[in-house]
Motif scaffolding. Structure first.
Motif, mmCIF file in Angstrom:
data_model
loop_
_atom_site.group_PDB
_atom_site.id
_atom_site.type_symbol
_atom_site.label_atom_id
_atom_site.label_comp_id
_atom_site.label_asym_id
_atom_site.label_seq_id
_atom_site.Cartn_x
_atom_site.Cartn_y
_atom_site.Cartn_z
ATOM 1 N N LEU A 174 0.845 -1.193 0.000
ATOM 2 C CA LEU A 174 0.000 0.000 0.000
ATOM 3 C C LEU A 174 0.882 1.245 0.000
ATOM 4 C CD1 LEU A 174 -2.719 -0.817 2.709
ATOM 5 C CD2 LEU A 174 -3.004 -0.855 0.220
ATOM 6 N N PRO A 175 0.319 2.391 -0.351
ATOM 7 C CA PRO A 175 1.091 3.631 -0.261
ATOM 8 C C PRO A 175 1.564 3.840 1.177
ATOM 9 C CG PRO A 175 -0.975 4.004 -1.405
ATOM 10 C CD PRO A 175 -1.030 2.611 -0.872
ATOM 11 N N ASN A 176 2.728 4.406 1.320
ATOM 12 C CA ASN A 176 3.268 4.806 2.625
ATOM 13 C C ASN A 176 3.718 3.638 3.524
ATOM 14 O OD1 ASN A 176 3.809 7.412 3.550
ATOM 15 N ND2 ASN A 176 2.396 7.144 5.271
ATOM 16 N N GLY A 178 6.358 1.932 3.289
ATOM 17 C CA GLY A 178 7.810 1.967 3.517
ATOM 18 C C GLY A 178 8.590 1.221 2.455
ATOM 19 N N LYS A 179 7.997 1.044 1.290
ATOM 20 C CA LYS A 179 8.654 0.304 0.198
ATOM 21 C C LYS A 179 9.943 0.985 -0.254
ATOM 22 C CE LYS A 179 4.955 0.787 -2.366
ATOM 23 N NZ LYS A 179 4.160 1.539 -1.369
ATOM 24 N N SER A 180 9.853 2.284 -0.479
ATOM 25 C CA SER A 180 11.040 3.003 -0.963
ATOM 26 C C SER A 180 12.110 3.066 0.121
ATOM 27 C CB SER A 180 10.665 4.412 -1.412
ATOM 28 O OG SER A 180 9.706 4.331 -2.444
ATOM 29 N N LYS A 192 13.041 8.755 -3.531
ATOM 30 C CA LYS A 192 12.394 9.758 -2.694
ATOM 31 C C LYS A 192 11.522 9.056 -1.649
ATOM 32 C CE LYS A 192 9.470 13.801 -2.950
ATOM 33 N NZ LYS A 192 8.433 14.466 -3.716
ATOM 34 N N ILE A 193 11.624 9.535 -0.421
ATOM 35 C CA ILE A 193 10.851 8.955 0.682
ATOM 36 C C ILE A 193 10.108 10.087 1.358
ATOM 37 C CG2 ILE A 193 11.058 7.892 2.977
ATOM 38 C CD1 ILE A 193 13.688 6.574 1.770
ATOM 39 N N ASP A 195 6.418 11.174 4.002
ATOM 40 C CA ASP A 195 5.338 10.719 4.849
ATOM 41 C C ASP A 195 3.975 11.032 4.243
ATOM 42 O OD1 ASP A 195 3.976 9.693 6.937
ATOM 43 O OD2 ASP A 195 4.243 11.431 8.259
ATOM 44 N N PHE A 198 1.631 7.945 -2.249
ATOM 45 C CA PHE A 198 2.017 8.209 -3.644
ATOM 46 C C PHE A 198 3.247 9.111 -3.777
ATOM 47 C CE2 PHE A 198 -2.708 7.591 -3.849
ATOM 48 C CZ PHE A 198 -2.620 6.260 -4.213
ATOM 49 N N THR A 200 6.121 7.712 -4.513
ATOM 50 C CA THR A 200 6.749 7.111 -5.680
ATOM 51 C C THR A 200 5.756 7.125 -6.836
ATOM 52 O OG1 THR A 200 8.034 5.678 -4.243
ATOM 53 C CG2 THR A 200 7.835 4.985 -6.536
ATOM 54 N N LYS A 287 8.018 -1.038 10.134
ATOM 55 C CA LYS A 287 7.833 0.012 11.161
ATOM 56 C C LYS A 287 7.682 -0.563 12.568
ATOM 57 C CE LYS A 287 5.643 3.009 7.698
ATOM 58 N NZ LYS A 287 4.697 4.066 7.376
ATOM 59 N N ALA A 314 12.606 -0.768 8.465
ATOM 60 C CA ALA A 314 13.497 -0.280 7.411
ATOM 61 C C ALA A 314 14.343 0.861 7.948
ATOM 62 C CB ALA A 314 12.679 0.172 6.206
ATOM 63 N N VAL A 315 13.764 1.609 8.889
ATOM 64 C CA VAL A 315 14.477 2.767 9.418
ATOM 65 C C VAL A 315 15.637 2.361 10.333
ATOM 66 C CG1 VAL A 315 14.231 4.709 11.040
ATOM 67 C CG2 VAL A 315 12.650 4.474 9.120
HETATM 68 N N1 GTP Z 1 9.060 4.506 12.006
HETATM 69 C C1 GTP Z 1 9.285 4.034 10.791
HETATM 70 N N2 GTP Z 1 8.909 4.755 9.729
HETATM 71 C C2 GTP Z 1 9.146 4.254 8.506
HETATM 72 C C3 GTP Z 1 9.784 3.009 8.323
HETATM 73 N N3 GTP Z 1 9.890 2.790 6.993
HETATM 74 C C4 GTP Z 1 9.359 3.858 6.367
HETATM 75 N N4 GTP Z 1 8.903 4.740 7.278
HETATM 76 C C5 GTP Z 1 8.276 6.045 7.003
HETATM 77 O O1 GTP Z 1 7.091 5.843 6.290
HETATM 78 C C6 GTP Z 1 6.873 6.912 5.365
HETATM 79 C C7 GTP Z 1 6.657 6.358 3.957
HETATM 80 O O2 GTP Z 1 7.849 5.758 3.516
HETATM 81 P P1 GTP Z 1 8.132 5.459 1.985
HETATM 82 O O3 GTP Z 1 9.319 4.609 1.954
HETATM 83 O O4 GTP Z 1 8.110 6.709 1.212
HETATM 84 O O5 GTP Z 1 6.836 4.604 1.647
HETATM 85 P P2 GTP Z 1 6.384 3.996 0.259
HETATM 86 O O6 GTP Z 1 5.763 2.694 0.541
HETATM 87 O O7 GTP Z 1 7.485 4.008 -0.716
HETATM 88 O O8 GTP Z 1 5.265 5.033 -0.156
HETATM 89 P P3 GTP Z 1 4.684 5.402 -1.613
HETATM 90 O O9 GTP Z 1 5.835 5.575 -2.533
HETATM 91 O O10 GTP Z 1 3.956 6.644 -1.409
HETATM 92 O O11 GTP Z 1 3.809 4.266 -2.000
HETATM 93 C C8 GTP Z 1 8.088 7.791 5.461
HETATM 94 O O12 GTP Z 1 7.800 8.863 6.310
HETATM 95 C C9 GTP Z 1 9.123 6.901 6.105
HETATM 96 O O13 GTP Z 1 10.087 7.611 6.862
HETATM 97 C C10 GTP Z 1 10.171 2.283 9.487
HETATM 98 O O14 GTP Z 1 10.748 1.205 9.467
HETATM 99 N N5 GTP Z 1 9.884 2.843 10.700
#
Ligand code: GTP
Ligand code: MG
Length: 424
Positions: A174-176, A178-180, A192-193, A195, A198, A200, A287, A314-315
């Motif tokens: 799903l969006p957000n 943490g894939k990227s 690009k990452i 909060d 979308f 990506t 997360k 991932a963080v």
């Molecule tokens: N606390 C925490 N936050 C995380 C973690 N992984 C990602 N995030 C946060 O989640 C938010 C979305 O992360 P992205 O990596 O951009 O997520 P995405 O799935 O690629 O999102 P889209 O490209 O929009 O689909 C960011 O604010 C990240 O910092 C994690 O392991 N822990």
């Protein structure tokens, strides 16, 4: 280690060995029949795609590839030894590109071969054929041929090898979720990452180096419920993960219904394409760094079909190594496609076609076979030249030149050589 994804190389195949002029020596016979043997063919340079190769880096040290020459023939019809082929392993996904640089205008590229399957072969430069020995040229009325064919030079080619890796791992969710972020910590990619949903918009690609293996992962835009009807960013970008072997399914551990999130994605995958939906998945509940012990305990109980599950962050990089181990195991267990492995070739047999034209102060003949015949002729040898003129006559070159106005004694350029126009 640097990642070489493009190198320019020069490949020169082996020359064919010359045929030789020789006559049998027998007791009581002053001069026996011709017995000059043929030259051996030159070695070719062959590229083979191999999934164990991960980079073109070895070409940075050696940009000049050379294959062995063939050996000349010997007396008693002894054939010369053929030159060894030079076989070179390249990563799967290597493209062989030729650059044409015209005098005016932009250079253009042409892909000669796309080695996209392990085991695929491509003859980059073909070895020259060996020359025929004089034993071949004896006729009843012509018993002492004093000439033999020269060996043909091996092909020489300057190309760019470019690595177009195919993503073997797709990252979905799903969006957000943490894939990227995940891609950014397991690969060399810096997507690009942010909060919000979308972030990506187009897939990101990254190269993962793990336990001596190198593979590519693609992180794609988030998918939402109804994406197959065009909601969110739709599903079109799923074509970028259609050729992957494993999917990492990233779930947001802070979501109120993780199980439902998982099902939403799988339903959309099925609506898009059954094969994609059937690909093996490795589930990563992300997360976990911000979850309290109670939620963590709840999450650990969740099952996601038959797929292995990892609880990661991932963080903070928690749990990434076990996750990658499972990805690698799954990659290794996916059977190779059973379709036949392609063999790529540039040229077929010499082309008999040719063209004649007027040149300042003479005439010109262009054609694959005829140019090769001239190369293989010892032009200083009258008998060899005699044979060449007969071949020119048989192929119709003599008549064509006459038609456009050639006179005996005119010069005729064939390939790099110039001979005199003769009617035989
Ligand atoms: N606390 C925490 N936050 C995380 C973690 N992984 C990602 N995030 C946060 O989640 C938010 C979305 O992360 P992205 O990596 O951009 O997520 P995405 O799935 O690629 O999102 P889209 O490209 O929009 O689909 C960011 O604010 C990240 O910092 C994690 O392991 N822990
Ligand atoms: Mg993203």
């Amino acid at each position: 280690m640097a990642f070489a994804d493009e190198v320019k190389i020069n490949a020169k195949a082996g020359n064919g060995g010359d045929g030789i002029v020789s006559f049998r020596h027998e007791r009581y016979i002053s001069k026996g029949g011709p017995d000059g043997g043929d030259g051996g063919s030159g070695g070719s340079i062959i590229l083979v795609a191999d999934h164990n190769e991960t980079s073109l880096i070895s070409f940075l040290r050696n940009k000049n590839l050379r294959a062995e020459n063939g050996i000349s023939g010997g007396p008693q019809k002894k054939a010369g030894k053929a030159g060894e082929n030079l076989t070179i392993r390249v990563p799967v996904g290597t493209q062989v590109v030729v650059v044409n640089t015209p005098k005016r205008g932009k250079p253009s590229e042409y892909v000669l071969a796309d080695l996209d399957r392990s085991g695929g072969r491509f003859v980059l430069a073909k070895g020259g054929s060996g020359g025929l020995g004089n034993a071949h040229f004896a006729r009843a009325a012509f018993q002492t041929p004093q000439f033999a064919e020269l060996g043909e030079p091996g092909e020489e080619r300057e190309v760019i090898l470019r690595l177009k890796m195919i993503a073997e791992v797709g990252i979905i969710g799903l969006p957000n979720a943490g894939k990227s972020t995940l891609l950014s910590v397991i690969s060399n990619a810096r997507p690009k990452i942010a909060d919000y949903a979308f972030t990506t918009l187009v897939p990101n690609l990254g190269i993962i180096d793990f336990k001596g293996k190198r593979f590519m992962a693609a992180d794609i835009p988030g998918i939402i419920e109804g994406a197959h009807q065009g909601k969110g960013l739709g599903l079109d970008f799923l074509k970028h993960v259609e050729r992957t072997k494993v999917l990492i399914h990233v779930l947001d551990g802070t979501s109120s219904d993780i199980k439902n999130d998982f099902n939403v994605i799988n339903t959309e995958l099925k609506k898009y394409n059954k094969t994609l939906a059937a690909k093996p998945q490795v589930v990563a509940v992300n997360k976990t760094d911000v979850l309290n012990n109670k939620s963590l305990a709840e999450i650990r109980k969740l099952k996601f079909g038959k797929w292995p599950v990892h609880h990661i962050s991932a963080v903070t990089h928690l749990g990434l190594e076990p996750l990658l181990y499972d990805v690698l195991d799954t990659l290794n267990s996916v059977p190779q496609a059973a379709a036949p492995i392609p063999v790529y070739t540039i040229k077929d047999l010499p082309n008999e076609r040719y063209e004649v034209s007027k040149l300042r102060g003479g005439w010109k003949v262009v054609g694959d076979k005829i140019e090769r015949m001239v190369i293989k002729t010892d032009l200083r040898n009258e008998q060899a030249l005699g044979r060449l003129y007969k071949i020119l006559k048989r192929m119709g070159v003599q008549a064509e030149l006459k038609k456009i106005g050639a006179k005996e004694g005119d010069s005729v350029k064939i390939g790099r050589f110039t001979i005199e126009y003769r009617i035989v």
